[in-house]
Design a protein around this motif. Sequence first.
Motif, PDB file in Angstrom:
ATOM      1  N   GLU A 188      13.240 -11.004 -21.167  1.00 34.89           N
ATOM      2  CA  GLU A 188      14.502 -11.566 -21.642  1.00 34.89           C
ATOM      3  C   GLU A 188      15.210 -10.604 -22.592  1.00 34.89           C
ATOM      4  OE1 GLU A 188      13.356 -15.178 -23.504  1.00 34.89           O
ATOM      5  OE2 GLU A 188      12.723 -16.171 -21.635  1.00 34.89           O
ATOM      6  N   LEU A 189      14.447 -10.021 -23.508  1.00 32.04           N
ATOM      7  CA  LEU A 189      15.037  -9.135 -24.509  1.00 32.04           C
ATOM      8  C   LEU A 189      15.583  -7.864 -23.876  1.00 32.04           C
ATOM      9  CD1 LEU A 189      15.549  -8.570 -27.524  1.00 32.04           C
ATOM     10  CD2 LEU A 189      13.297  -7.462 -27.590  1.00 32.04           C
ATOM     11  N   VAL A 190      14.792  -7.232 -23.024  1.00 32.39           N
ATOM     12  CA  VAL A 190      15.237  -5.984 -22.395  1.00 32.39           C
ATOM     13  C   VAL A 190      16.464  -6.227 -21.519  1.00 32.39           C
ATOM     14  CG1 VAL A 190      14.585  -4.186 -20.734  1.00 32.39           C
ATOM     15  CG2 VAL A 190      12.967  -4.891 -22.516  1.00 32.39           C
ATOM     16  N   SER A 191      16.493  -7.319 -20.793  1.00 37.50           N
ATOM     17  CA  SER A 191      17.658  -7.645 -19.966  1.00 37.50           C
ATOM     18  C   SER A 191      18.911  -7.781 -20.828  1.00 37.50           C
ATOM     19  CB  SER A 191      17.422  -8.933 -19.185  1.00 37.50           C
ATOM     20  OG  SER A 191      16.365  -8.775 -18.258  1.00 37.50           O
ATOM     21  N   ALA A 192      18.774  -8.466 -21.955  1.00 37.07           N
ATOM     22  CA  ALA A 192      19.916  -8.640 -22.853  1.00 37.07           C
ATOM     23  C   ALA A 192      20.351  -7.305 -23.442  1.00 37.07           C
ATOM     24  CB  ALA A 192      19.553  -9.622 -23.972  1.00 37.07           C
ATOM     25  N   GLN A 212      -1.691  -0.370 -21.376  1.00 31.94           N
ATOM     26  CA  GLN A 212      -0.660  -1.348 -21.722  1.00 31.94           C
ATOM     27  C   GLN A 212       0.675  -0.977 -21.091  1.00 31.94           C
ATOM     28  OE1 GLN A 212      -1.235  -0.969 -26.054  1.00 31.94           O
ATOM     29  NE2 GLN A 212      -1.379  -3.206 -26.119  1.00 31.94           N
ATOM     30  N   ARG A 213       0.992   0.300 -21.097  1.00 36.76           N
ATOM     31  CA  ARG A 213       2.244   0.768 -20.489  1.00 36.76           C
ATOM     32  C   ARG A 213       2.329   0.339 -19.037  1.00 36.76           C
ATOM     33  NH1 ARG A 213       1.645   6.672 -19.800  1.00 36.76           N
ATOM     34  NH2 ARG A 213       0.466   5.879 -18.015  1.00 36.76           N
ATOM     35  N   ASP A 214       1.281   0.588 -18.283  1.00 36.04           N
ATOM     36  CA  ASP A 214       1.290   0.252 -16.862  1.00 36.04           C
ATOM     37  C   ASP A 214       1.351  -1.260 -16.651  1.00 36.04           C
ATOM     38  OD1 ASP A 214       1.070   2.971 -16.480  1.00 36.04           O
ATOM     39  OD2 ASP A 214      -1.108   2.923 -16.181  1.00 36.04           O
ATOM     40  N   ARG A 215       0.686  -2.022 -17.533  1.00 32.83           N
ATOM     41  CA  ARG A 215       0.716  -3.480 -17.428  1.00 32.83           C
ATOM     42  C   ARG A 215       2.120  -4.014 -17.698  1.00 32.83           C
ATOM     43  NH1 ARG A 215      -2.831  -4.664 -21.240  1.00 32.83           N
ATOM     44  NH2 ARG A 215      -4.552  -4.112 -19.849  1.00 32.83           N
ATOM     45  N   VAL A 216       2.812  -3.415 -18.666  1.00 31.37           N
ATOM     46  CA  VAL A 216       4.179  -3.845 -18.981  1.00 31.37           C
ATOM     47  C   VAL A 216       5.128  -3.525 -17.833  1.00 31.37           C
ATOM     48  CG1 VAL A 216       6.163  -3.376 -20.475  1.00 31.37           C
ATOM     49  CG2 VAL A 216       3.906  -3.754 -21.483  1.00 31.37           C
ATOM     50  N   VAL A 217       5.007  -2.338 -17.257  1.00 27.61           N
ATOM     51  CA  VAL A 217       5.865  -1.966 -16.132  1.00 27.61           C
ATOM     52  C   VAL A 217       5.693  -2.953 -14.983  1.00 27.61           C
ATOM     53  CG1 VAL A 217       6.299  -0.216 -14.354  1.00 27.61           C
ATOM     54  CG2 VAL A 217       5.944   0.480 -16.730  1.00 27.61           C
ATOM     55  N   ARG A 223       9.050  -9.890 -13.106  1.00 30.59           N
ATOM     56  CA  ARG A 223      10.060 -10.783 -13.675  1.00 30.59           C
ATOM     57  C   ARG A 223      11.483 -10.298 -13.389  1.00 30.59           C
ATOM     58  NH1 ARG A 223       5.409 -11.065 -16.061  1.00 30.59           N
ATOM     59  NH2 ARG A 223       4.715 -12.948 -17.168  1.00 30.59           N
ATOM     60  N   GLY A 224      11.597  -9.343 -12.467  1.00 31.67           N
ATOM     61  CA  GLY A 224      12.901  -8.864 -12.029  1.00 31.67           C
ATOM     62  C   GLY A 224      13.547  -7.842 -12.933  1.00 31.67           C
ATOM     63  N   VAL A 225      12.783  -7.259 -13.848  1.00 29.30           N
ATOM     64  CA  VAL A 225      13.314  -6.243 -14.762  1.00 29.30           C
ATOM     65  C   VAL A 225      12.656  -4.911 -14.422  1.00 29.30           C
ATOM     66  CG1 VAL A 225      13.614  -5.537 -17.162  1.00 29.30           C
ATOM     67  CG2 VAL A 225      13.662  -7.968 -16.558  1.00 29.30           C
ATOM     68  N   THR A 226      13.436  -3.978 -13.940  1.00 33.08           N
ATOM     69  CA  THR A 226      12.902  -2.675 -13.541  1.00 33.08           C
ATOM     70  C   THR A 226      12.931  -1.713 -14.718  1.00 33.08           C
ATOM     71  OG1 THR A 226      13.717  -2.985 -11.290  1.00 33.08           O
ATOM     72  CG2 THR A 226      13.148  -0.741 -11.946  1.00 33.08           C
ATOM     73  N   VAL A 227      11.773  -1.171 -15.047  1.00 33.09           N
ATOM     74  CA  VAL A 227      11.644  -0.190 -16.121  1.00 33.09           C
ATOM     75  C   VAL A 227      10.852   1.003 -15.586  1.00 33.09           C
ATOM     76  CG1 VAL A 227      11.813  -1.861 -18.003  1.00 33.09           C
ATOM     77  CG2 VAL A 227       9.581  -1.371 -16.987  1.00 33.09           C
ATOM     78  N   ARG A 228      10.976   2.128 -16.267  1.00 34.03           N
ATOM     79  CA  ARG A 228      10.306   3.344 -15.805  1.00 34.03           C
ATOM     80  C   ARG A 228       9.241   3.767 -16.813  1.00 34.03           C
ATOM     81  NH1 ARG A 228      14.482   6.580 -15.112  1.00 34.03           N
ATOM     82  NH2 ARG A 228      14.508   6.524 -12.834  1.00 34.03           N
ATOM     83  N   ALA A 237      17.694   9.391 -16.695  1.00 37.24           N
ATOM     84  CA  ALA A 237      18.703   8.357 -16.912  1.00 37.24           C
ATOM     85  C   ALA A 237      18.583   7.246 -15.881  1.00 37.24           C
ATOM     86  CB  ALA A 237      20.100   8.973 -16.857  1.00 37.24           C
ATOM     87  N   GLY A 238      19.084   6.053 -16.263  1.00 47.22           N
ATOM     88  CA  GLY A 238      19.241   4.990 -15.287  1.00 47.22           C
ATOM     89  C   GLY A 238      18.428   3.739 -15.502  1.00 47.22           C
ATOM     90  N   GLN A 239      17.296   3.835 -16.234  1.00 47.40           N
ATOM     91  CA  GLN A 239      16.439   2.666 -16.425  1.00 47.40           C
ATOM     92  C   GLN A 239      15.861   2.651 -17.840  1.00 47.40           C
ATOM     93  OE1 GLN A 239      13.488   3.175 -13.377  1.00 47.40           O
ATOM     94  NE2 GLN A 239      14.671   2.104 -11.812  1.00 47.40           N
ATOM     95  N   PRO A 240      15.593   1.446 -18.374  1.00 42.43           N
ATOM     96  CA  PRO A 240      14.832   1.384 -19.628  1.00 42.43           C
ATOM     97  C   PRO A 240      13.476   2.030 -19.416  1.00 42.43           C
ATOM     98  CG  PRO A 240      15.781  -0.750 -19.077  1.00 42.43           C
ATOM     99  CD  PRO A 240      15.957   0.113 -17.860  1.00 42.43           C
ATOM    100  N   ILE A 241      12.900   2.554 -20.459  1.00 41.68           N
ATOM    101  CA  ILE A 241      11.644   3.281 -20.310  1.00 41.68           C
ATOM    102  C   ILE A 241      10.526   2.599 -21.094  1.00 41.68           C
ATOM    103  CG2 ILE A 241      12.890   5.435 -19.908  1.00 41.68           C
ATOM    104  CD1 ILE A 241      10.926   5.122 -23.050  1.00 41.68           C
ATOM    105  N   VAL A 242       9.296   2.858 -20.635  1.00 42.99           N
ATOM    106  CA  VAL A 242       8.090   2.368 -21.306  1.00 42.99           C
ATOM    107  C   VAL A 242       7.193   3.574 -21.544  1.00 42.99           C
ATOM    108  CG1 VAL A 242       6.199   0.715 -21.282  1.00 42.99           C
ATOM    109  CG2 VAL A 242       8.281   0.221 -19.984  1.00 42.99           C
TER     110      VAL A 242
END
Length: 317
Positions: A188-192, A212-217, A223-228, A237-242
């Motif tokens: 929810e937070l990252v989407s906002a 943890q990084r891989d689990r979060v990705v 949950r429909g939020v794409t992160v790299r 560029a282009g995606q939030p990162i973890v």
Amino acid sequence: LQLGDEVVSVDGVALDRAKRAVVWDVVESYRARARIDGTVDFTEAATLAAVHCRRIGEATGEYLADHVLVDEGQDLSPAHWQLLRALVAEHPNDLFIAEDSHQRIYGQRMVLSAYGIRIVGRSQRLTLNYRTTAQNLAWAVKVLQGGQFVDLEEGAEQSSDYRSARSGPVPHLFPCTTLTEELDRAAELVSAWVDQVTAPETVAILVRYSSQRDRVVAGLGERGVTVRAVDRGSIKAGQPIVMTMHRAKGTEFSKVLLFGVNEGSIPGPLREQNYSEAAAADALLRERSLLYVAATRARDELAISWSGAASEFLDAR
């Protein structure tokens, strides 16, 4: 490695005679393998280069550099300092060193005078932070409370006089009961946040471990939020990162979520390492510094989440 009849340790873990013999077997095997391959590691290369430069300087009075500028001095090893000292003759303004003991997340504490670098009476403390807001800085500085930090000349470091040139929102705290709930809140937070910025890669989630990084990705993807995930290489560029907190050193982002700030995650399980008392205390300082570094990656907005019991570093919140 400390060698002597009374104290022998590796990374602060005491060794008896049997374990000492095993360590030396490993060292000798490593050296033998290196001789066969004709290679040296980075630390050995720095030490050999230091000896070479020092001998040339002593014999001819000529050095490779007139002045040396050093950044992130708190992360350098003894071999690095030996080489830096050997690069330039001793004279006014020979070495300019920028360091912050509060950001020491690698290696053991050391004193520069042991390597022929004298800074007593020549240092100046910088207290103005230009990266992050006063609110984020205040939160990060609280993490350091309870730790005794010293600089490269064993002078006590003070964090209470740090100040920021900018202001912003108070950091958000998200205590969660389960990992599932924490991932829901993160999504929810990252989407906002992504909707508020023009460059998604300025949104970052920082975690303690690569697992943890891989689990979060994966969890955010479900949950429909794409992160790299970012490990090595540059940030695209282009995606939030973890990324891990260690990997985040030297970076900065508009908005940062510190994910999984749980008991047993940060600080890590130091008791399992069988550290000596002094080494355990120093390892705990590095864990404090790691969370401090992670928190100060946020330029504008900072959030902290955990599931279950919170890290002991959050007790004062």
